[in-house]
Motif scaffolding. Structure first.
Motif, PDB file in Angstrom:
ATOM      1  N   ILE A 126      -1.610  49.941  61.818  1.00  0.00           N
ATOM      2  CA  ILE A 126      -0.429  49.693  61.003  1.00  0.00           C
ATOM      3  C   ILE A 126      -0.490  50.633  59.814  1.00  0.00           C
ATOM      4  CG2 ILE A 126       0.839  47.993  59.630  1.00  0.00           C
ATOM      5  CD1 ILE A 126      -0.476  45.814  61.358  1.00  0.00           C
ATOM      6  N   ASP A 127       0.512  51.506  59.688  1.00  0.00           N
ATOM      7  CA  ASP A 127       0.527  52.455  58.576  1.00  0.00           C
ATOM      8  C   ASP A 127       0.682  51.720  57.249  1.00  0.00           C
ATOM      9  OD1 ASP A 127       0.192  54.673  60.192  1.00  0.00           O
ATOM     10  OD2 ASP A 127       2.342  54.953  60.487  1.00  0.00           O
ATOM     11  N   TYR A 128       0.492  52.469  56.181  1.00  0.00           N
ATOM     12  CA  TYR A 128       0.437  51.865  54.853  1.00  0.00           C
ATOM     13  C   TYR A 128       1.572  50.877  54.584  1.00  0.00           C
ATOM     14  CZ  TYR A 128      -3.129  55.243  53.466  1.00  0.00           C
ATOM     15  OH  TYR A 128      -4.282  55.990  53.369  1.00  0.00           O
ATOM     16  N   LEU A 129       1.159  49.660  54.249  1.00  0.00           N
ATOM     17  CA  LEU A 129       2.057  48.640  53.727  1.00  0.00           C
ATOM     18  C   LEU A 129       1.894  48.603  52.213  1.00  0.00           C
ATOM     19  CD1 LEU A 129       1.238  45.733  56.208  1.00  0.00           C
ATOM     20  CD2 LEU A 129       3.194  47.281  56.323  1.00  0.00           C
ATOM     21  N   ASN A 130       2.928  48.210  51.534  1.00  0.00           N
ATOM     22  CA  ASN A 130       2.851  48.038  50.087  1.00  0.00           C
ATOM     23  C   ASN A 130       2.338  46.633  49.782  1.00  0.00           C
ATOM     24  OD1 ASN A 130       4.200  50.586  49.482  1.00  0.00           O
ATOM     25  ND2 ASN A 130       6.026  49.587  50.281  1.00  0.00           N
ATOM     26  N   ALA A 131       1.200  46.559  49.129  1.00  0.00           N
ATOM     27  CA  ALA A 131       0.626  45.263  48.758  1.00  0.00           C
ATOM     28  C   ALA A 131       0.510  45.175  47.251  1.00  0.00           C
ATOM     29  CB  ALA A 131      -0.749  45.091  49.398  1.00  0.00           C
ATOM     30  N   TYR A 132       0.783  43.990  46.695  1.00  0.00           N
ATOM     31  CA  TYR A 132       0.547  43.809  45.275  1.00  0.00           C
ATOM     32  C   TYR A 132      -0.905  44.144  44.964  1.00  0.00           C
ATOM     33  CZ  TYR A 132       4.944  41.190  44.892  1.00  0.00           C
ATOM     34  OH  TYR A 132       6.259  40.814  44.910  1.00  0.00           O
ATOM     35  N   SER A 133      -1.128  44.882  43.895  1.00  0.00           N
ATOM     36  CA  SER A 133      -2.490  45.191  43.473  1.00  0.00           C
ATOM     37  C   SER A 133      -3.175  43.928  42.949  1.00  0.00           C
ATOM     38  CB  SER A 133      -2.473  46.270  42.398  1.00  0.00           C
ATOM     39  OG  SER A 133      -1.824  47.439  42.874  1.00  0.00           O
ATOM     40  N   GLY A 134      -4.509  43.988  42.875  1.00  0.00           N
ATOM     41  CA  GLY A 134      -5.281  42.831  42.443  1.00  0.00           C
ATOM     42  C   GLY A 134      -6.018  42.214  43.613  1.00  0.00           C
ATOM     43  N   ASP A 135      -6.318  40.941  43.513  1.00  0.00           N
ATOM     44  CA  ASP A 135      -7.057  40.239  44.558  1.00  0.00           C
ATOM     45  C   ASP A 135      -6.112  39.780  45.660  1.00  0.00           C
ATOM     46  OD1 ASP A 135      -9.290  40.599  43.045  1.00  0.00           O
ATOM     47  OD2 ASP A 135      -9.409  38.538  42.309  1.00  0.00           O
ATOM     48  N   ARG A 136      -6.349  40.249  46.872  1.00  0.00           N
ATOM     49  CA  ARG A 136      -5.549  39.863  48.039  1.00  0.00           C
ATOM     50  C   ARG A 136      -6.508  39.342  49.104  1.00  0.00           C
ATOM     51  NH1 ARG A 136      -2.127  40.607  44.974  1.00  0.00           N
ATOM     52  NH2 ARG A 136      -2.099  38.383  45.344  1.00  0.00           N
ATOM     53  N   ASN A 137      -6.146  38.243  49.714  1.00  0.00           N
ATOM     54  CA  ASN A 137      -6.981  37.656  50.752  1.00  0.00           C
ATOM     55  C   ASN A 137      -6.496  38.119  52.121  1.00  0.00           C
ATOM     56  OD1 ASN A 137      -9.209  35.785  51.334  1.00  0.00           O
ATOM     57  ND2 ASN A 137      -7.649  34.628  52.431  1.00  0.00           N
ATOM     58  N   LEU A 138      -7.375  38.766  52.870  1.00  0.00           N
ATOM     59  CA  LEU A 138      -7.042  39.241  54.216  1.00  0.00           C
ATOM     60  C   LEU A 138      -7.733  38.352  55.239  1.00  0.00           C
ATOM     61  CD1 LEU A 138      -5.416  41.703  55.369  1.00  0.00           C
ATOM     62  CD2 LEU A 138      -7.628  42.729  55.864  1.00  0.00           C
ATOM     63  N   THR A 139      -6.944  37.827  56.181  1.00  0.00           N
ATOM     64  CA  THR A 139      -7.456  36.894  57.178  1.00  0.00           C
ATOM     65  C   THR A 139      -7.097  37.373  58.570  1.00  0.00           C
ATOM     66  OG1 THR A 139      -7.216  35.036  55.645  1.00  0.00           O
ATOM     67  CG2 THR A 139      -7.370  34.498  57.989  1.00  0.00           C
ATOM     68  N   VAL A 140      -8.037  37.238  59.495  1.00  0.00           N
ATOM     69  CA  VAL A 140      -7.819  37.602  60.894  1.00  0.00           C
ATOM     70  C   VAL A 140      -7.918  36.350  61.750  1.00  0.00           C
ATOM     71  CG1 VAL A 140      -8.652  38.977  62.845  1.00  0.00           C
ATOM     72  CG2 VAL A 140      -8.793  39.901  60.518  1.00  0.00           C
ATOM     73  N   THR A 141      -6.937  36.161  62.637  1.00  0.00           N
ATOM     74  CA  THR A 141      -6.955  35.061  63.598  1.00  0.00           C
ATOM     75  C   THR A 141      -6.682  35.619  64.991  1.00  0.00           C
ATOM     76  OG1 THR A 141      -4.579  34.556  63.562  1.00  0.00           O
ATOM     77  CG2 THR A 141      -5.930  33.578  61.816  1.00  0.00           C
ATOM     78  N   LYS A 142      -6.987  34.822  65.986  1.00  0.00           N
ATOM     79  CA  LYS A 142      -6.542  35.151  67.332  1.00  0.00           C
ATOM     80  C   LYS A 142      -5.025  35.001  67.377  1.00  0.00           C
ATOM     81  CE  LYS A 142      -7.524  33.977  72.177  1.00  0.00           C
ATOM     82  NZ  LYS A 142      -8.319  33.102  73.072  1.00  0.00           N
ATOM     83  N   LYS A 143      -4.355  35.854  68.155  1.00  0.00           N
ATOM     84  CA  LYS A 143      -2.900  35.848  68.195  1.00  0.00           C
ATOM     85  C   LYS A 143      -2.334  34.449  68.443  1.00  0.00           C
ATOM     86  CE  LYS A 143       1.088  37.615  70.736  1.00  0.00           C
ATOM     87  NZ  LYS A 143       1.578  38.403  71.883  1.00  0.00           N
TER      88      LYS A 143
END
Length: 231
Positions: free
Chosen positions: A70-87
């Protein structure tokens, strides 16, 4: 070094959580929204499709399968929580708090086998290459390949040396050409493990090349390599 980035506009479904690259005002505040660029790459050698969430918003619209980017997405700067799940499921496979600095770009790789899936975030040096050059970085994301070197076919010494699993190089200069072939070599034996043939390397572009997959398999998750342009 912080640089000006022109990240891709996020589709409407992601607007609220990930943000938009603009100078929008919030509750009358004149301060522009601070954004970072976040690129996501599925490098976990599994046939399972995944979903990736930034905070509580799913970042992937289409199936996120092994090798997808996935090419660059715009995310708010600072602390962001990234989570991975099964589809299609909500149970977390892994989750990590990312600290994003304003104006910087990051590549986040989903790595390791499905049973031990992990996240590897790399800050992307998106400063323009020197005149007449491109830049490339090498990342070893194969869990069972051992330490690897990256060679430009026909040139010595190896461009990048001795990267173990989850290790990566800095961006290094490379000559642009219509057709460049790369060997990924076993650090210990020098044997060529896989090759990328006739890759176009363009003047002024920035690339990441990564080893992926498993030497122990012969299916769609087998050992190989991939390259992408930062855009």
């Amino acid at each position: 070094m912080k640089i000006s980035l022109k990240f891709k506009t996020i589709i409407a479904a992601l607007f609220i959580t990930l943000g938009l690259a603009s100078c929008s005002k919030i509750d009358g505040d004149q301060t522009p929204i601070q954004i970072s660029g976040l690129s996501l790459i599925h490098a976990s050698p599994t046939i399972e499709k995944l979903d990736v969430y930034v905070d509580n918003t799913r970042a992937n619209v289409e199936d996120f399968a092994f090798g997808a980017k996935i090419d660059y997405l715009n995310a708010y700067s600072g602390d962001r929580n990234l989570t991975v799940t099964k589809k299609g499921l909500t149970t977390k496979l892994t989750s990590k708090l990312l600290k994003l600095e304003s104006g910087l770009g990051y590549s986040v790789f989903v790595v390791d086998k499905f049973e031990t899936v992990d996240l590897l975030m790399l800050q992307d040096n998106l400063a323009k290459p020197a005149a007449g050059k491109a830049k490339i970085r090498f990342v070893n994301l194969s869990p069972d390949a051992g330490a690897l070197n990256l060679e430009v076919v026909g040139k010595t010494p190896d461009l990048i040396d001795n990267k173990a699993f989850k290790e990566y190089s800095e961006f290094v200069a490379i000559d642009p050409a219509e057709k460049v072939s790369f060997n990924i070599k076993n650090k210990t034996s020098g044997a060529v493990e896989t090759t990328l043939v006739d890759i176009k390397i363009e003047d002024g572009k920035i690339y990441t090349l990564y080893a992926k997959g498993l030497k122990a398999t012969a299916d769609a998750t087998k050992f190989g390599a991939a390259i992408f342009t930062h855009k």
